[in-house]
Design a protein around this motif. Structure first.
Motif: not given
Length: 555
Positions: A55-83
């Motif tokens: 189990l891998i948890l994805v979290t982030a630095i304190t967010p700003t209104k510009a966004g951080i992108g945790k969900t994109t990183v979480s999905i991307g990591l799953a894609l990368g692991l499968n690659r």
């Protein structure tokens, strides 16, 4: 580059049973919601396989209104692991209509790292949010009816704690009066609305281990106190069975696919600034049953989402992450380094380096839980190589792994560096056994103070008269062993959303405490946080439309 919704439409989806079969999920056990979405029964969970999964948890630095992108990183990591030949699944939260039509426009990842079909996931999906809203408001209606029908028998409520919910950002519903217009319209009283992700029913759904546990928790919901100071619960109301019926389908996790046809469980959606910020335990365990690596995320910054993931979700479920990924962006670091919002896209090495203090505080906090950490740098088009290398060098001095994530523009290929780092770290530098921020046996004040002082950096915790009263009530009812769920601003360690970077030696004021006896946690309201958000001056709804039969404006 194409917009998120254009990319989503360009992907030829596989039928959901094909996606299920490719990962060993029995197709005849799942219930299709159309061609590309399915409900998966929680009975398929295998606890032995759960224990063997990473189990891998994805979290982030304190967010700003510009966004951080945790969900994109979480999905991307799953894609990368499968690659790189690993069997990976992600387990995420469902988006809420409130921010979808308000500030964000959607929450299903971005670019070439999305869960699909994104339009349905961002809108009505399988109706889970509607079921939760209906169940919550059904209890409210039944309680009002009980008080109305039994008023002549001497029954009356001294205090009603149960309000209503709606999955819409509507500041006009924060404080209301019900029962106006004559005796036949019910009992006139003050009330309020929360947004559906803040509903105790949402928390219950995400923490329940099966249907029987769901019903038990619903029975225990504290609705208020009678005139003779006795607690009045859903069990006293006698409707737990009916409410469980409304949630019968919603309890089953939802299966969808990514842009590269990786399975993804998307289930439950509590916000992390006003609730506990994690997807359901059932969805996580289903993903761990069929995936060797499971990536899940916790909402907002690590001070909120990750802390609650460990102290509430892991405490209740026995789950332990093998690794925590902390997402950082150059824009976010610069804002925490004192750069103004309108200039964070411009190169500013000095501002970036000043922002490292925010990253370091989160790393320190995560290490206090015994977690091994890697930093995922979520790259934006305007980031410079000089800035990226500065962050890489800093992470080296901090003793944490660092990788650049380009999944937004490149899909799984852009997350392979991060995937390799994650696998190497899990295999060679595993996390220690999870250490929680406080013990069950600590007093309520001790729990709050350990989180506020040790993790946030507060100098002292103060309590309103209302909060003190609620603590005494919680202790009298035997709720003092519940974990706490702090509701505060997501933009700062403190209760002041404008105190960026690392706030220190501030007063942490507890305004109220909500007694969630069914969810078995105490929601600590700190500062001016609102459990019903408002809409911005220019809501995203202004840009959402149907053009030539296609939905536009979702992202």
């Amino acid at each position: 580059m194409k917009s998120d919704i254009e990319i989503a439409r360009s992907i030829e989806l596989k039928k959901i049973k094909q996606v299920a079969w490719s990962y060993g999920l029995p197709g005849d056990e799942i219930l299709n919601y159309g061609r590309y979405i399915a409900k998966v029964p929680e009975t398929l969970i295998d606890e032995e396989k759960v224990k063997r999964s990473n189990l891998i948890l994805v979290t982030a630095i304190t967010p700003t209104k510009a966004g951080i992108g945790k969900t994109t990183v979480s999905i991307g990591l799953a894609l990368g692991l499968n690659r790189i030949g690993r069997k990976a699944i992600c387990a995420l939260r469902e988006p809420s209509l409130g921010p979808c039509f308000g500030m964000k426009g959607g929450a299903a990842g971005g670019g070439y790292a999305q869960v699909l079909p994104m339009d349905k996931i961002n809108l009505h999906f399988t109706g889970d949010f509607h079921a939760i809203t209906s169940a919550h408001n059904m209890i409210a209606a039944l309680l009002d009816n009980y008080m109305y029908q039994n008023r002549d028998n001497g029954f009356a409520m001294k205090e009603v704690l149960w309000n209503r919910v709606l999955d819409v950002n509507d500041r006009g519903l924060r404080y209301i009066v019900t029962g106006l217009g004559g005796k036949t319209n019910g009992i006139t009283r003050e009330s309020s609305f929360d947004i559906t992700p803040a509903s105790e029913i949402m928390a219950i759904l995400c923490l329940a281990t099966d249907e029987a546990d769901l019903r038990r928790r619903i029975e225990n919901i504290l609705l208020g106190f009678t005139v003779d100071n006795k607690p009045f619960t859903v069990k006293d109301l006698g409707v737990a069975g009916a409410i469980t019926v409304l949630l019968k389908d919603a309890i089953s996790p939802n299966l969808v696919q990514t842009t590269e046809h990786t399975p993804a469980f998307v289930h439950g959606g509590p916000f992390a600034n006003i609730a506990h910020g994690c997807n359901s335990i059932l969805a996580t365990k289903l993903a761990m049953t069929f995936g060797d690596y499971v990536i899940t995320e916790a909402g907002f910054g690590a001070d909120l989402g990750a802390e609650k993931f460990y102290d509430i979700k892991c405490r209740k479920s026995g789950l332990q992450p093998k690794l925590t990924v902390i997402v950082a962006t150059a824009q976010g670091l610069k804002m925490h380094g004192g750069v103004s919002l309108d200039k964070i896209k411009e190169p500013d090495l000095e501002g970036l380096e000043k922002g490292f203090a925010n990253l370091d505080k989160h790393i320190e906090n995560l290490r206090s839980f015994g977690q091994t950490i890697v930093v995922a740098f979520n790259r934006y088009a305007n980031d410079t190589e000089e800035e990226i290398e500065a962050i890489r060098r800093h992470c080296t001095t901090m003793g944490v792994g660092f990788a650049v994530n380009n999944a937004f523009t490149e899909g799984g290929a852009g997350a392979m560096e991060l995937a390799e780092l994650v696998v190497d770290t899990i295999e060679n530098k595993p996390s220690q056994p999870l250490r929680l921020a406080y013990e069950d046996t600590d007093s309520i004040e001790e729990k709050i103070e350990k989180v506020a002082c040790n993790l946030y950096g507060a100098a002292e915790v103060t309590y309103s008269i209302t909060a003190r009263k609620k603590i005494k009530i919680a202790e009298a009812l035997g709720y003092e062993k519940f974990p706490i769920c702090i509701a505060k601003t997501q933009y700062s360690f403190s209760t002041d959303p404008k105190l960026y970077g690392v706030a220190k030696d501030f007063e942490f004021h507890v305004r109220d405490i909500v007694l969630n006896a069914g969810a078995e946690m105490l929601v600590v309201i700190a500062g001016e946080i609102m459990r019903m958000p408002g809409l911005p001056k220019e809501p995203q709804a202004l840009h959402i439309d149907i053009v030539n039969g296609e939905i536009e404006g979702l992202s």
